[in-house]
Each structure stands twice: as structure tokens, then as C-alpha cells.
Design a protein around this motif. Structure first.
Motif, mmCIF file in Angstrom:
data_model
loop_
_atom_site.group_PDB
_atom_site.id
_atom_site.type_symbol
_atom_site.label_atom_id
_atom_site.label_comp_id
_atom_site.label_asym_id
_atom_site.label_seq_id
_atom_site.Cartn_x
_atom_site.Cartn_y
_atom_site.Cartn_z
ATOM 1 N N ASN A 230 -6.694 6.041 2.037
ATOM 2 C CA ASN A 230 -5.674 6.022 3.085
ATOM 3 C C ASN A 230 -6.307 6.058 4.469
ATOM 4 O O ASN A 230 -5.861 5.361 5.382
ATOM 5 N N SER B 262 -3.432 6.001 -4.760
ATOM 6 C CA SER B 262 -4.344 5.998 -3.623
ATOM 7 C C SER B 262 -5.019 7.365 -3.507
ATOM 8 O O SER B 262 -4.662 8.309 -4.207
ATOM 9 N N ASP C 295 0.653 4.079 -2.796
ATOM 10 C CA ASP C 295 0.394 5.470 -2.419
ATOM 11 C C ASP C 295 1.487 6.371 -2.985
ATOM 12 O O ASP C 295 1.206 7.455 -3.504
ATOM 13 N N HIS D 295 0.843 -1.207 0.000
ATOM 14 C CA HIS D 295 0.000 0.000 0.000
ATOM 15 C C HIS D 295 0.875 1.252 0.000
ATOM 16 O O HIS D 295 0.568 2.218 -0.713
#
Length: 84
Positions: free
Chosen positions: A23, A18, A13, A9
Motif C-alpha cells: 500500500n 495487500s 486491499d 487495488h
């Protein structure tokens, strides 16, 4: 698995796929005890996945504005079916 989800992730991001809302959901799940969480799909949408069996994680996701869809792991794995 959870650690790898968290790392992934962070990479996604950093790539910019993202969103702020994703988030918030990812970190709400982690802070509530999820082993890992990350966006899923191509990003930019509103879908994330969390690895957990804790009701606190479900509640945290809902309090952050998300909806929970639970899925269970199948312990059988792949099964060969004889069609004869």
C-alpha cells in the motif's frame, strides 16, 4: 486505465491480499503522479505496477523501499509472421 487500476487495488486491499508495504508503494506512486497503481500477482508479496512515464514516480517508489523495473508498451501490437 489508471482509474480502474486504482479501484481494483482498493478492492484487493479490502479482500485482505495487500500488505502495508504494498500500500505504501502504491500510494507513493500515485502521489508522485502515476495515472494508476495496484498490487500485481496474488498479493501478499511485494510486487506492484504503476502506470506512468514520470521519473518522479520511479524516485518515489525507490524512496519508499521499492525497486523499479521499467517496461515500455509496444506500439505494434500483435504481428502475424508468415513462416513460408
Amino acid at each position: 486505465m489508471g482509474v480502474l487500476m486504482n479501484i481494483n487495488h482498493g478492492l484487493l486491499d479490502a479482500l485482505g491480499v495487500s500488505t502495508r508495504q504494498l500500500n505504501e508503494l502504491v500510494y507513493a506512486a500515485r502521489n508522485a503522479g502515476a495515472l494508476g497503481s495496484k498490487l500485481t500477482g496474488a498479493g501478499g508479496g511485494g510486487c506492484m505496477i504503476a502506470l506512468s512515464d514520470r521519473i518522479e514516480v520511479e524516485k518515489a517508489i525507490e524512496l519508499t523501499g521499492g525497486s523499479v523495473l521499467k517496461a515500455a508498451l509496444d506500439t505494434n501490437g500483435a504481428v502475424v509472421v508468415d513462416s513460408n
